[in-house]
Every structure is written in structure tokens, then in C-alpha cells.
Design an enzyme around this catalytic site. Structure first.
Site, PDB file in Angstrom:
ATOM      1  N   CYS A  52       0.853  -1.183   0.000  1.00 25.37           N
ATOM      2  CA  CYS A  52       0.000   0.000   0.000  1.00 25.37           C
ATOM      3  C   CYS A  52       0.890   1.234   0.000  1.00 25.37           C
ATOM      4  O   CYS A  52       1.800   1.355   0.822  1.00 25.37           O
ATOM      5  CB  CYS A  52      -0.903  -0.008   1.237  1.00 25.37           C
ATOM      6  SG  CYS A  52      -1.906   1.488   1.394  1.00 25.37           S
ATOM      7  N   CYS A  55       0.419   3.227   3.557  1.00 27.64           N
ATOM      8  CA  CYS A  55       0.854   2.717   4.861  1.00 27.64           C
ATOM      9  C   CYS A  55       1.936   1.646   4.790  1.00 27.64           C
ATOM     10  O   CYS A  55       2.492   1.274   5.819  1.00 27.64           O
ATOM     11  CB  CYS A  55      -0.339   2.191   5.660  1.00 27.64           C
ATOM     12  SG  CYS A  55      -1.011   0.620   5.061  1.00 27.64           S
ATOM     13  N   CYS A 101      -7.276  -1.072   1.307  1.00 29.32           N
ATOM     14  CA  CYS A 101      -6.264  -1.579   2.220  1.00 29.32           C
ATOM     15  C   CYS A 101      -6.936  -1.773   3.579  1.00 29.32           C
ATOM     16  O   CYS A 101      -7.587  -0.865   4.084  1.00 29.32           O
ATOM     17  CB  CYS A 101      -5.106  -0.586   2.339  1.00 29.32           C
ATOM     18  SG  CYS A 101      -3.884  -1.042   3.596  1.00 29.32           S
ATOM     19  N   CYS A 104      -5.259   0.905   6.342  1.00 26.00           N
ATOM     20  CA  CYS A 104      -5.446   2.363   6.342  1.00 26.00           C
ATOM     21  C   CYS A 104      -6.681   2.809   5.567  1.00 26.00           C
ATOM     22  O   CYS A 104      -6.933   3.998   5.441  1.00 26.00           O
ATOM     23  CB  CYS A 104      -4.202   3.064   5.813  1.00 26.00           C
ATOM     24  SG  CYS A 104      -3.908   2.832   4.053  1.00 26.00           S
ATOM     25  N   CYS A 124      -8.276  -5.727  -9.770  1.00 27.81           N
ATOM     26  CA  CYS A 124      -7.826  -4.705 -10.712  1.00 27.81           C
ATOM     27  C   CYS A 124      -7.452  -3.464  -9.896  1.00 27.81           C
ATOM     28  O   CYS A 124      -8.320  -2.735  -9.429  1.00 27.81           O
ATOM     29  CB  CYS A 124      -8.950  -4.417 -11.697  1.00 27.81           C
ATOM     30  SG  CYS A 124      -8.471  -3.390 -13.079  1.00 27.81           S
TER      31      CYS A 124
END
Length: 135
Positions: A52, A55, A101, A104, A124
Site C-alpha cells: 500500500c 501505509c 487496504c 489504512c 484490478c
């Protein structure tokens, strides 16, 4: 760390804007998307981990990445079942499944049921929502 519950990372809008580029902010915090074939990683073939961008949580492995032909990085599974969370998205007069995510709450992209075996899923993702860490 499957099954482990982590506290969500929470920052102010000002902190997110400071930590992310305008493109990253638009995708992750405003639920935006990059145009097909323009973002990073859609054609990346190196081995490694996709994290991510907001984070740093490990989300996807190059082992599950495949060329979907869509112009966005596509994966058939996340690294762990608890790496991402799924949410109903009814924007643009469509019903889709949004992927965020789990740590976060950053918008990553959408998941569709037209992917390859073994899952039949296509995660995707927006390249601007990811950082790549080469093996």
C-alpha cells in the site's frame, strides 16, 4: 499474519496530502482511478511485493500478478485474506466491489469475477495506490 486484527491507521486530510503525491492522494483518499495503461506497474514483470502506497502494508505478490489486458495491475489473490477489505460501490450507476487496504482504508481498485484459476478473481488495482518492492 492472517486472522490478526490490526488497528486502522488514521490521519487527518492534511497529513494524507503531505504524505502522498497528488495522484496517490486522488486514488487512495478520493476513490479515484488512473487512466488505463498510464499508471505504474501495469506492465511490471519483476518479482516482488506490492505494498500500500499510504501505509506500506504488503498487499499482493508478483506470484499472483497476471496480464489481464486491462491496463491496470491485476492479481488473482491478495497476499493474505486480511490484507484487503471489500466494500459495495454503487458509483457511476454501477454496482462493483471496491477493494481497500485493510490497514489504512485506502482505495486500491475493484475486484471482478472474471479472473484466472485458481480463484477466478481479478483484483484490478490502481498502480498509484501501490509501491513495488523488488525481491
Amino acid at each position: 499474519m492472517t486472522g490478526e486484527t490490526r488497528p486502522k491507521i488514521q490521519k487527518s486530510d492534511e497529513e494524507w496530502r503531505k504524505d502522498l503525491t497528488p495522484e496517490q492522494y486522488h486514488v487512495t483518499r478520493e476513490h479515484g482511478t488512473e487512466r488505463a495503461f498510464t499508471g505504474p506497474y501495469w506492465d511490471n514483470k519483476r518479482e516482488g511485493v506490492y505494498r500500500c502506497v499510504a501505509c506500506g502494508r504488503p498487499l499482493f505478490s508478483s506470484e499472483t500478478k497476471y496480464d489481464s489486458g486491462t491496463g491496470w495491475p491485476s492479481f488473482y489473490a491478495p497476499m493474505d485474506d486480511d490484507a484487503v477489505s471489500l466494500h459495495k460501490d454503487q458509483s457511476y450507476s454501477m454496482t462493483r466491489t471496491e477493494v481497500r487496504c485493510a490497514e489504512c482504508d485506502s482505495h486500491l481498485g475493484h475486484v471482478f469475477d472474471d479472473g484466472p484459476a485458481p480463484t477466478g478473481l481479478r483484483y484490478c488495482m490502481n498502480g498509484n495506490a501501490l509501491n513495488f518492492e523488488e525481491k
